[in-house]
Design a protein around this motif. Structure first.
Motif, PDB file in Angstrom:
ATOM      1  N   LYS A  75      -3.653  -4.540  -9.384  1.00 33.28           N
ATOM      2  CA  LYS A  75      -3.027  -5.534  -8.507  1.00 33.28           C
ATOM      3  C   LYS A  75      -4.035  -6.016  -7.464  1.00 33.28           C
ATOM      4  O   LYS A  75      -5.081  -5.374  -7.268  1.00 33.28           O
ATOM      5  CB  LYS A  75      -1.807  -4.915  -7.834  1.00 33.28           C
ATOM      6  CG  LYS A  75      -2.136  -3.835  -6.811  1.00 33.28           C
ATOM      7  CD  LYS A  75      -0.873  -3.128  -6.379  1.00 33.28           C
ATOM      8  CE  LYS A  75      -1.093  -2.190  -5.223  1.00 33.28           C
ATOM      9  NZ  LYS A  75       0.108  -1.389  -4.913  1.00 33.28           N
ATOM     10  N   SER A 112      -6.748   6.409  -0.524  1.00 34.57           N
ATOM     11  CA  SER A 112      -7.936   5.554  -0.571  1.00 34.57           C
ATOM     12  C   SER A 112      -8.652   5.718  -1.909  1.00 34.57           C
ATOM     13  O   SER A 112      -8.696   6.811  -2.478  1.00 34.57           O
ATOM     14  CB  SER A 112      -8.895   5.970   0.545  1.00 34.57           C
ATOM     15  OG  SER A 112     -10.184   5.452   0.285  1.00 34.57           O
ATOM     16  N   HIS A 172       0.843  -1.203   0.000  1.00 31.50           N
ATOM     17  CA  HIS A 172       0.000   0.000   0.000  1.00 31.50           C
ATOM     18  C   HIS A 172       0.880   1.256   0.000  1.00 31.50           C
ATOM     19  O   HIS A 172       2.106   1.159  -0.007  1.00 31.50           O
ATOM     20  CB  HIS A 172      -0.964  -0.011   1.193  1.00 31.50           C
ATOM     21  CG  HIS A 172      -2.297   0.627   0.882  1.00 31.50           C
ATOM     22  ND1 HIS A 172      -2.433   1.977   0.694  1.00 31.50           N
ATOM     23  CD2 HIS A 172      -3.531   0.085   0.712  1.00 31.50           C
ATOM     24  CE1 HIS A 172      -3.701   2.247   0.413  1.00 31.50           C
ATOM     25  NE2 HIS A 172      -4.393   1.120   0.408  1.00 31.50           N
ATOM     26  N   ARG A 189     -14.890  -2.511  -8.843  1.00 31.92           N
ATOM     27  CA  ARG A 189     -15.265  -1.089  -8.774  1.00 31.92           C
ATOM     28  C   ARG A 189     -14.374  -0.213  -9.644  1.00 31.92           C
ATOM     29  O   ARG A 189     -14.670   0.965  -9.876  1.00 31.92           O
ATOM     30  CB  ARG A 189     -15.295  -0.629  -7.322  1.00 31.92           C
ATOM     31  CG  ARG A 189     -16.406  -1.361  -6.535  1.00 31.92           C
ATOM     32  CD  ARG A 189     -16.848  -0.635  -5.313  1.00 31.92           C
ATOM     33  NE  ARG A 189     -15.744  -0.444  -4.411  1.00 31.92           N
ATOM     34  CZ  ARG A 189     -15.416   0.728  -3.863  1.00 31.92           C
ATOM     35  NH1 ARG A 189     -16.125   1.805  -4.106  1.00 31.92           N
ATOM     36  NH2 ARG A 189     -14.384   0.818  -3.054  1.00 31.92           N
ATOM     37  N   ASN A 231      -5.875   4.189  -8.711  1.00 37.54           N
ATOM     38  CA  ASN A 231      -5.245   3.416  -7.636  1.00 37.54           C
ATOM     39  C   ASN A 231      -5.139   1.947  -8.027  1.00 37.54           C
ATOM     40  O   ASN A 231      -6.084   1.384  -8.571  1.00 37.54           O
ATOM     41  CB  ASN A 231      -6.057   3.459  -6.340  1.00 37.54           C
ATOM     42  CG  ASN A 231      -6.602   4.833  -6.048  1.00 37.54           C
ATOM     43  OD1 ASN A 231      -7.066   5.515  -6.937  1.00 37.54           O
ATOM     44  ND2 ASN A 231      -6.556   5.220  -4.802  1.00 37.54           N
ATOM     45  N   ALA A 232      -4.032   1.348  -7.717  1.00 34.85           N
ATOM     46  CA  ALA A 232      -3.783  -0.096  -7.883  1.00 34.85           C
ATOM     47  C   ALA A 232      -3.491  -0.523  -9.324  1.00 34.85           C
ATOM     48  O   ALA A 232      -3.255  -1.702  -9.572  1.00 34.85           O
ATOM     49  CB  ALA A 232      -4.945  -0.933  -7.333  1.00 34.85           C
ATOM     50  N   THR A 291      -5.755  -6.370  -3.914  1.00 33.18           N
ATOM     51  CA  THR A 291      -5.867  -5.458  -2.764  1.00 33.18           C
ATOM     52  C   THR A 291      -4.779  -5.799  -1.744  1.00 33.18           C
ATOM     53  O   THR A 291      -4.624  -6.961  -1.356  1.00 33.18           O
ATOM     54  CB  THR A 291      -7.239  -5.662  -2.071  1.00 33.18           C
ATOM     55  OG1 THR A 291      -8.211  -5.912  -3.059  1.00 33.18           O
ATOM     56  CG2 THR A 291      -7.609  -4.486  -1.212  1.00 33.18           C
ATOM     57  N   SER A 292      -4.073  -4.788  -1.291  1.00 35.18           N
ATOM     58  CA  SER A 292      -2.968  -5.076  -0.357  1.00 35.18           C
ATOM     59  C   SER A 292      -3.451  -5.237   1.082  1.00 35.18           C
ATOM     60  O   SER A 292      -2.761  -5.845   1.902  1.00 35.18           O
ATOM     61  CB  SER A 292      -1.911  -3.979  -0.460  1.00 35.18           C
ATOM     62  OG  SER A 292      -2.529  -2.725  -0.372  1.00 35.18           O
ATOM     63  N   LYS A 331      -1.334  -1.270 -12.438  1.00 36.54           N
ATOM     64  CA  LYS A 331       0.086  -1.595 -12.622  1.00 36.54           C
ATOM     65  C   LYS A 331       0.460  -1.809 -14.079  1.00 36.54           C
ATOM     66  O   LYS A 331       1.630  -1.993 -14.405  1.00 36.54           O
ATOM     67  CB  LYS A 331       0.438  -2.843 -11.792  1.00 36.54           C
ATOM     68  CG  LYS A 331       0.633  -2.539 -10.326  1.00 36.54           C
ATOM     69  CD  LYS A 331       1.861  -1.643 -10.138  1.00 36.54           C
ATOM     70  CE  LYS A 331       2.097  -1.238  -8.710  1.00 36.54           C
ATOM     71  NZ  LYS A 331       3.147  -0.213  -8.586  1.00 36.54           N
ATOM     72  N   ARG A 350     -12.794  -2.627   6.305  1.00 38.89           N
ATOM     73  CA  ARG A 350     -13.626  -3.089   5.175  1.00 38.89           C
ATOM     74  C   ARG A 350     -12.886  -2.833   3.873  1.00 38.89           C
ATOM     75  O   ARG A 350     -12.532  -1.700   3.572  1.00 38.89           O
ATOM     76  CB  ARG A 350     -14.965  -2.354   5.223  1.00 38.89           C
ATOM     77  CG  ARG A 350     -15.728  -2.677   6.508  1.00 38.89           C
ATOM     78  CD  ARG A 350     -16.721  -1.618   6.874  1.00 38.89           C
ATOM     79  NE  ARG A 350     -16.111  -0.342   7.165  1.00 38.89           N
ATOM     80  CZ  ARG A 350     -16.801   0.777   7.319  1.00 38.89           C
ATOM     81  NH1 ARG A 350     -18.100   0.778   7.199  1.00 38.89           N
ATOM     82  NH2 ARG A 350     -16.179   1.912   7.575  1.00 38.89           N
TER      83      ARG A 350
HETATM   84  C1  LIG Z   1     -12.037   0.890  -6.959  1.00 37.36           C
HETATM   85  C2  LIG Z   1     -10.866   0.618  -6.057  1.00 37.36           C
HETATM   86  C3  LIG Z   1     -11.079   0.132  -4.790  1.00 37.36           C
HETATM   87  C4  LIG Z   1     -10.014  -0.129  -3.921  1.00 37.36           C
HETATM   88  N1  LIG Z   1     -10.259  -0.640  -2.683  1.00 37.36           N
HETATM   89  C5  LIG Z   1      -9.212  -0.915  -1.857  1.00 37.36           C
HETATM   90  C6  LIG Z   1      -9.448  -1.475  -0.561  1.00 37.36           C
HETATM   91  O1  LIG Z   1     -10.579  -1.735  -0.174  1.00 37.36           O
HETATM   92  N2  LIG Z   1      -8.370  -1.713   0.228  1.00 37.36           N
HETATM   93  C7  LIG Z   1      -7.082  -1.445  -0.188  1.00 37.36           C
HETATM   94  O2  LIG Z   1      -6.139  -1.688   0.553  1.00 37.36           O
HETATM   95  N3  LIG Z   1      -6.837  -0.931  -1.396  1.00 37.36           N
HETATM   96  C8  LIG Z   1      -7.868  -0.654  -2.245  1.00 37.36           C
HETATM   97  N4  LIG Z   1      -7.611  -0.114  -3.482  1.00 37.36           N
HETATM   98  C9  LIG Z   1      -6.229   0.115  -3.890  1.00 37.36           C
HETATM   99  C10 LIG Z   1      -5.515   1.255  -3.165  1.00 37.36           C
HETATM  100  O3  LIG Z   1      -6.254   2.435  -3.231  1.00 37.36           O
HETATM  101  C11 LIG Z   1      -4.124   1.405  -3.789  1.00 37.36           C
HETATM  102  O4  LIG Z   1      -3.474   0.178  -3.827  1.00 37.36           O
HETATM  103  C12 LIG Z   1      -3.267   2.373  -3.006  1.00 37.36           C
HETATM  104  O5  LIG Z   1      -3.714   3.681  -3.244  1.00 37.36           O
HETATM  105  C13 LIG Z   1      -1.799   2.329  -3.387  1.00 37.36           C
HETATM  106  O6  LIG Z   1      -1.594   2.793  -4.673  1.00 37.36           O
HETATM  107  P1  LIG Z   1      -1.020   1.873  -5.834  1.00 37.36           P
HETATM  108  O7  LIG Z   1      -1.644   0.549  -5.656  1.00 37.36           O
HETATM  109  O8  LIG Z   1      -1.469   2.558  -7.093  1.00 37.36           O
HETATM  110  O9  LIG Z   1       0.467   1.812  -5.690  1.00 37.36           O
HETATM  111  C14 LIG Z   1      -8.686   0.132  -4.360  1.00 37.36           C
HETATM  112  C15 LIG Z   1      -8.471   0.625  -5.656  1.00 37.36           C
HETATM  113  C16 LIG Z   1      -9.552   0.874  -6.504  1.00 37.36           C
HETATM  114  C17 LIG Z   1      -9.295   1.384  -7.893  1.00 37.36           C
END
Ligand SMILES: Cc1cc2nc3c(=O)[nH]c(=O)nc-3n(C[C@H](O)[C@H](O)[C@H](O)COP(=O)(O)O)c2cc1C
Length: 367
Positions: free
Chosen positions: A300, A126, A105, A334, A240-241, A302-303, A243, A326
């Motif tokens: 990726k 988030s 994360h 999503r 977010n997430a 969920t971390s 890659k 949660r």
């Molecule tokens: C729609 C959506 C929902 C997400 N929900 C979660 C979550 O519930 N828990 C979490 O740890 N990461 C969640 N993420 C991923 C984190 O926001 C993301 O991994 C974090 O900001 C780190 O950034 P990076 O993964 O781009 O390096 C979600 C991403 C998206 C696009």
């Protein structure tokens, strides 16, 4: 700093997961676009959490308010300010994250860069932030509807972990019928069991999302620094997430010969060029061809998971972390409406850039 994207249709998002509200300031909206809160709400409802057991159980109505830029149901050309209140914050869930960094994360990099962070729900990292993008995307869609009647922006999942869709079963109507936005009914059934198992085990999994823009005119995009593919890739990568991002054949283009990859060109009956295939994903030289624009991105897993992971504390002590709270077991679900929103914003932005420099329609005539 750097919370904005877009050249003419410019979106700035603001707010954190556990603050009172978040939103977007949308500048460069064309005047005269029919717009009300319900139109934006329609798209937000598709992203909203807690709709089924496969997404985070945080329950947010994500009700959007338009604070400026609209008069008597039409945009005025001035900035549109959008606000969404956060109503289901539970800061106690995140006590552990305040002291320890979740592997995978943004906790450790935010801390290293700023020396201060809001750990509640991940603060600005988030995916609550993506609600603001989806709201801005709702405006982009309404503007596109006015400027390019019939244009469509649609997203769907093509992979969840080890499971991929079977493209021979591809059905556009199926996308709206299952909780995964997947165009393959059999895949949806398999994925339901698969994700249920992972969810109950407190684990998570990655995904691939494809976004298709159908009906965009030829000519969008600028050849070098504002290639349509550059801006689409940047927009998707900013989610977010994410890659990995591909346009058209993407990474697989490296496996093809020139003959296999070239989309042959014919003259259509309506006097417009027709392509035999779409390996290019609807973009050549950074400029749209008029075919479907096809963009794909990988998220990726969920971390935040329940399996203990090794980490360190803010003071550098070795530690273990289990992330309660949660969370989405597969953020790909999503991310579908988020990818669609980003594509809508980029296409509108490039349509406006094109009109600013060239005027309406492609200039070069064929035939
Ligand atoms: C729609 C959506 C929902 C997400 N929900 C979660 C979550 O519930 N828990 C979490 O740890 N990461 C969640 N993420 C991923 C984190 O926001 C993301 O991994 C974090 O900001 C780190 O950034 P990076 O993964 O781009 O390096 C979600 C991403 C998206 C696009």
């Amino acid at each position: 700093m750097m919370n904005s994207f877009g050249h003419i249709f410019r979106v700035t998002t603001w707010g954190e997961s556990h603050g009172p509200a978040l939103g977007a300031t949308v500048d460069g909206v064309p005047p005269g676009v029919a717009l009300d809160e319900a139109m934006i709400q329609h798209w937000l409802d598709r992203r909203k959490p807690g709709q089924n057991k496969y997404t985070t159980q945080r329950r947010e109505p994500d009700a959007v308010r338009i604070l400026s830029g609209v008069y008597e149901g039409e945009t005025t050309g001035t900035p549109v300010q959008l606000m969404i209140e956060n109503t289901d914050q539970r800061s106690k869930d995140y006590g552990d994250i305040a002291e320890k960094f979740r592997p995978g994360h943004a906790d450790i990099t935010y801390w290293q860069k700023y020396g201060i962070r809001d750990p509640r729900g991940g603060g600005r990292s988030s995916a609550r932030e993506t609600a603001a993008r989806v709201a801005a995307g709702g405006i982009a869609r309404e503007a596109l509807k006015m400027l390019v009647p019939g244009i469509e922006v649609r997203g769907y999942m093509t992979r969840m972990g080890e499971h991929e869709i079977d493209r021979s079963r591809f059905d556009w109507d199926e996308i709206e019928r299952n909780p995964f936005w997947v165009p393959d009914a059999e895949a949806a059934a398999t994925w339901a069991d698969y994700l249920d198992g992972l969810r109950k085990a407190g684990s998570s999994v990655g995904a691939v999302i494809e976004v298709v823009v159908r009906g965009a005119p030829a000519g969008l995009g600028a050849p070098i620094y504002a290639k349509l593919d550059t801006d689409l890739a940047a927009a998707m990568m900013s989610i977010n997430a994410v890659k990995g991002v591909e346009i058209g054949e993407g990474m697989n283009a490296a496996c093809l010969t020139g003959e296999a990859n070239a989309d042959e060109i014919y003259m259509g009956n309506d006097g417009k060029p027709v392509f035999s295939s779409n390996h290019a994903g609807g973009i050549l030289g950074g400029i749209s061809t008029g075919q479907d624009i096809v963009c794909r991105f990988a998220v990726k897993p969920t971390s935040s998971i329940l399996t203990p992971r090794k980490t360190i504390t803010k003071t550098g002590e070795p530690a273990e972390i289990v992330t309660k709270g949660r969370h989405d077991p597969c953020v790909g679900i999503r991310a579908v409406p988020v990818g669609e929103a980003m594509a809508a914003c980029v296409i509108l932005d490039h349509l406006m850039l094109h009109r600013a420099q060239v005027g309406d329609g492609p200039r070069g005539k064929i035939g």
